[in-house]
Design a protein around this motif. Sequence first.
Motif, PDB file in Angstrom:
ATOM      1  N   THR A 178      -5.843   6.930   0.813  1.00  0.00           N
ATOM      2  CA  THR A 178      -6.017   8.382   0.777  1.00  0.00           C
ATOM      3  C   THR A 178      -7.199   8.786  -0.097  1.00  0.00           C
ATOM      4  O   THR A 178      -7.459   9.982  -0.265  1.00  0.00           O
ATOM      5  CB  THR A 178      -4.739   9.067   0.249  1.00  0.00           C
ATOM      6  N   ASP A 179      -7.903   7.806  -0.665  1.00  0.00           N
ATOM      7  CA  ASP A 179      -9.046   8.080  -1.538  1.00  0.00           C
ATOM      8  C   ASP A 179     -10.289   8.302  -0.681  1.00  0.00           C
ATOM      9  O   ASP A 179     -10.866   7.350  -0.142  1.00  0.00           O
ATOM     10  CB  ASP A 179      -9.256   6.891  -2.485  1.00  0.00           C
ATOM     11  N   PHE A 191      -4.718   8.573   7.240  1.00  0.00           N
ATOM     12  CA  PHE A 191      -4.358   8.989   5.887  1.00  0.00           C
ATOM     13  C   PHE A 191      -5.353  10.016   5.340  1.00  0.00           C
ATOM     14  O   PHE A 191      -5.066  10.694   4.354  1.00  0.00           O
ATOM     15  CB  PHE A 191      -4.278   7.780   4.959  1.00  0.00           C
ATOM     16  N   ASP A 203      -6.177   2.364  -2.138  1.00  0.00           N
ATOM     17  CA  ASP A 203      -5.596   3.676  -1.859  1.00  0.00           C
ATOM     18  C   ASP A 203      -6.287   4.239  -0.623  1.00  0.00           C
ATOM     19  O   ASP A 203      -7.450   4.637  -0.674  1.00  0.00           O
ATOM     20  CB  ASP A 203      -5.817   4.598  -3.062  1.00  0.00           C
ATOM     21  N   LYS A 210       0.743   2.366  -3.823  1.00  0.00           N
ATOM     22  CA  LYS A 210       1.797   2.309  -4.842  1.00  0.00           C
ATOM     23  C   LYS A 210       3.068   1.644  -4.321  1.00  0.00           C
ATOM     24  O   LYS A 210       4.167   1.919  -4.799  1.00  0.00           O
ATOM     25  CB  LYS A 210       2.133   3.725  -5.332  1.00  0.00           C
ATOM     26  N   HIS A 256       0.811  -1.220   0.000  1.00  0.00           N
ATOM     27  CA  HIS A 256       0.000   0.000   0.000  1.00  0.00           C
ATOM     28  C   HIS A 256       0.840   1.264   0.000  1.00  0.00           C
ATOM     29  O   HIS A 256       0.301   2.361  -0.188  1.00  0.00           O
ATOM     30  CB  HIS A 256      -0.938   0.003   1.208  1.00  0.00           C
ATOM     31  N   ASP A 266       2.880   5.986   2.210  1.00  0.00           N
ATOM     32  CA  ASP A 266       1.935   7.104   2.236  1.00  0.00           C
ATOM     33  C   ASP A 266       0.492   6.648   2.057  1.00  0.00           C
ATOM     34  O   ASP A 266      -0.425   7.465   1.998  1.00  0.00           O
ATOM     35  CB  ASP A 266       2.289   8.128   1.160  1.00  0.00           C
ATOM     36  N   LYS A 316      -1.000   5.301  -0.521  1.00  0.00           N
ATOM     37  CA  LYS A 316      -1.608   5.544  -1.823  1.00  0.00           C
ATOM     38  C   LYS A 316      -1.740   4.291  -2.682  1.00  0.00           C
ATOM     39  O   LYS A 316      -2.193   4.359  -3.830  1.00  0.00           O
ATOM     40  CB  LYS A 316      -0.803   6.612  -2.581  1.00  0.00           C
TER      41      LYS A 316
END
Length: 336
Positions: A284-285, A332, A282, A259, A252, A255, A257
């Motif tokens: 942060t979504d 996040f 993600d 990625k 994940h 951060d 995200k």
Amino acid sequence: MKRARSRIKEELFALGVVLVVLVAFPAGLFGYQAWRAASAGVKIVEIVARAPEQGGFSPDRLSLQVGEPVRLRLSSPDVVHGLTIPGLGVNVDEIYPGKVVEVDVTPDKPGRYAFACTRWCSVNHWRMRGVIEVTGGSSLVMATTEPPLFQQLGIDLDATPHEAQATPSAKPSTDAGAALNAKLPQDLTDPATRRTLTPAGAFDDLRTDPANAALSDADIWNLLAWAWMKDVSPTALARAETLYARDCAACHGPDGKGKGPAGLNLPGMQKMDPAMPPGPADFTDPAHMLAASDVLLQGKLLRGGMGTGMPEFGSLYTDEEQWTMIAYLRTFLFAK
């Protein structure tokens, strides 16, 4: 003639040395280890930790008996590994190549105990898992275990995720929410009830409540950030941050995200719905995370994503650590 006899003696001596090194010494060492184990009444179990690409833990499945003293002999031929067996109270920070670490453990109740590597050993580190099956003793402990909350509430973990219709324009602040000194409804003050709600649904309820007419949308989001985070201690969050770095960041990303290097080629929810983006979630979504309840997120943690590449982590965490990890995922989106 004397020279020939001398040479033969030298060769016989050399052969004797070789036999001692190749046969007698290992046999003596094995005998010593067997005597040591037998004298202590301990069963010896060898576990070799290799990088996941080379097979991971070997063996990765063990069968033990309740009350049976066991000595785990841990070794690594390649890189530094670690080992945690939370259910049995085992935590080995470092298994260096060429070294052997011994840990004594005596299971006191039946069950399935997961173990995992705790050191970043490759991009597939998170795949280093194993299971210990402990049998014998009373089976009542297993029989009285309640199903997880997501099953009790009938939540489908594989359903296409909902999206929040309203999302904050900026990262909500827990401190700003606390400073409002607003009265929260009962379902947001009770942690057990709040876990079943979504922040997006709670926003809709607070926004339509005439008592909050003087509050802006940003105020309500700040209030919800405080409601979701106010019962989580800094110490617990620090522990969850450590677990996230160990178990989640590889896929994940640090951060959140989605990625991380180990998650780039994973299918994610696309395995179940082609319209979904590939790869890990993600965090942060806001559209997806604010539409997810804590119970839903805990279910993903407990069971893992069937077919998505995400393993289960519930067996590696205590109940408290599970809920704290969910709270950490909220950071996040929610700022201090």
